[in-house]
Design a protein around this motif. Structure first.
Motif, short mmCIF file in Angstrom:
data_model
loop_
_atom_site.label_atom_id
_atom_site.label_comp_id
_atom_site.label_asym_id
_atom_site.label_seq_id
_atom_site.Cartn_x
_atom_site.Cartn_y
_atom_site.Cartn_z
N SER A 48 72.52 39.80 57.76
CA SER A 48 72.32 41.22 57.48
C SER A 48 73.17 41.63 56.28
N GLU A 49 72.82 42.75 55.68
CA GLU A 49 73.64 43.27 54.59
C GLU A 49 75.06 43.53 55.07
N GLU A 50 75.18 44.04 56.30
CA GLU A 50 76.50 44.33 56.85
C GLU A 50 77.35 43.08 56.93
N GLU A 51 76.74 41.97 57.32
CA GLU A 51 77.49 40.72 57.43
C GLU A 51 77.94 40.22 56.06
N LEU A 52 77.05 40.27 55.08
CA LEU A 52 77.42 39.84 53.73
C LEU A 52 78.49 40.75 53.13
N LEU A 53 78.38 42.04 53.42
CA LEU A 53 79.32 43.01 52.84
C LEU A 53 80.74 42.87 53.37
N ARG A 54 80.91 42.16 54.46
CA ARG A 54 82.28 41.94 54.94
C ARG A 54 83.08 41.06 53.99
N CYS A 55 82.37 40.31 53.13
CA CYS A 55 83.07 39.43 52.18
C CYS A 55 82.70 39.69 50.73
#
Length: 309
Positions: A48-55
């Motif tokens: 998800s975008e949220e998962e990628l945005l964590r890094c």
């Protein structure tokens, strides 16, 4: 409990130019080697975008997505290429690793091996490099910390090249311990012992060229394993690169298949004795001699199966 294999055919759609070491055949050979094993086979989901945005910031994610060509290949740097299927492949690598975290923390399986590509441990916050687009292992660690609320996640990287991307992405993360061994000198040139992280949460173990299994075992037993035990992780993530193999064309360490089996056994034992309770997520990184890669990956997964039985 079982061991799961997470993979997806999209990993075969990340096509690099002829002669490039990070090629489709790597994943084909690994999957062929694992075919006889009784694994719970799971289709990798996209991140998800949220998962990628964590890094990675949105500007970086968009830059990679927008650079994907409609046909052929597009070069991001001297080593890193995109083809029409590359973004989906990298997204499934990151998403599959998060999915693996969900599975082990949810008690569905004891451990997971993610057979995906491209690899991830060289991708920094805003820089694709070294064949890597997204920081798969770091994204999985952040998912465990932020989504599942863990307090301590360890990442151990035994790829022959320094995991500069994972180091960059976890540098300021006090809840994560990053332990990495790598040949030095060797590209990308980072990984000195003095690089310790903002919270003394990074341990680098540089190994000189021609280091074999005996020397590797001594360093891990004297330095890495005591630090890992003291950290008492609630989850162990392995960046499983197999390019320290003695036949690998990109480096000069002299590990054998049995050395990869040994280090996997030791890590699984530490995970079992720690707060992790045996919960291990392993994700494929490097390894460019196809025979050495496939045999080493099979040995690695066989140990995971034994530990999870």
């Amino acid at each position: 409990m079982a061991t799961a294999l997470i993979t997806h055919a999209d990993g075969l759609d990340h096509v690099t130019p002829s002669g490039h070491p990070e090629r489709v055949a790597r994943l084909e050979h690994v999957l062929h080697a694992l075919q006889p094993l009784e694994l719970q086979r799971v289709t990798a989901r996209e991140a998800s975008e949220e998962e990628l945005l964590r890094c990675h910031p949105q500007t970086y994610i968009d830059r990679v997505r927008n650079a994907v060509p409609e046909r052929g290949q597009h070069q991001l740097d001297s080593d890193t290429w995109l083809s029409p299927g590359s973004f989906r492949a990298a997204s499934r690598a990151a998403g599959g690793a998060c999915q693996a975290v969900d599975m082990v923390l949810g008690g569905e399986v004891a451990n997971v091996f993610c057979a995906t590509r491209p690899p991830g441990h060289h991708a920094e916050r805003e820089t694709p490099m070294g064949f890597c687009l997204f920081g798969t292992a770091a994204i999985a660690a952040k998912h465990a910390l932020e989504h599942h609320g863990l307090s301590r996640v360890a990442v151990v990287d035994f790829d022959v090249h320094h995991g500069n991307g994972t180091q960059d992405l976890l540098w300021d993360e006090a809840r994560a311990l990053f332990i990495t061994s790598q040949q030095m000198p060797l590209w990308p040139g980072s990984g000195a012992p003095e690089q310790r992280g903002a919270h003394d949460n990074v341990m680098n173990l540089p190994l000189p060229p021609e280091t074999g299994g005996a020397e590797m075992k001594a360093r891990y037993e004297a330095e890495a394993f005591p630090r890992l035990r003291a950290f008492d992780p609630e989850l162990l993530i392995i960046s499983a690169g197999f390019d320290a193999h003695q036949d690998d064309p990109l480096a000069n360490l002299n590990w054998t298949v049995e050395d990869f089996r040994w280090i996997t056994e030791q890590l699984c034992q530490i995970a079992q004795a720690s707060a992790a309770g045996g919960r291990v997520v392993s994700t494929l990184e490097g390894g460019y001699d196809l025979a050495g890669l496939s045999a080493s990956a099979k040995a690695h997964v066989e140990v995971l199966m034994e530990a999870g039985a």
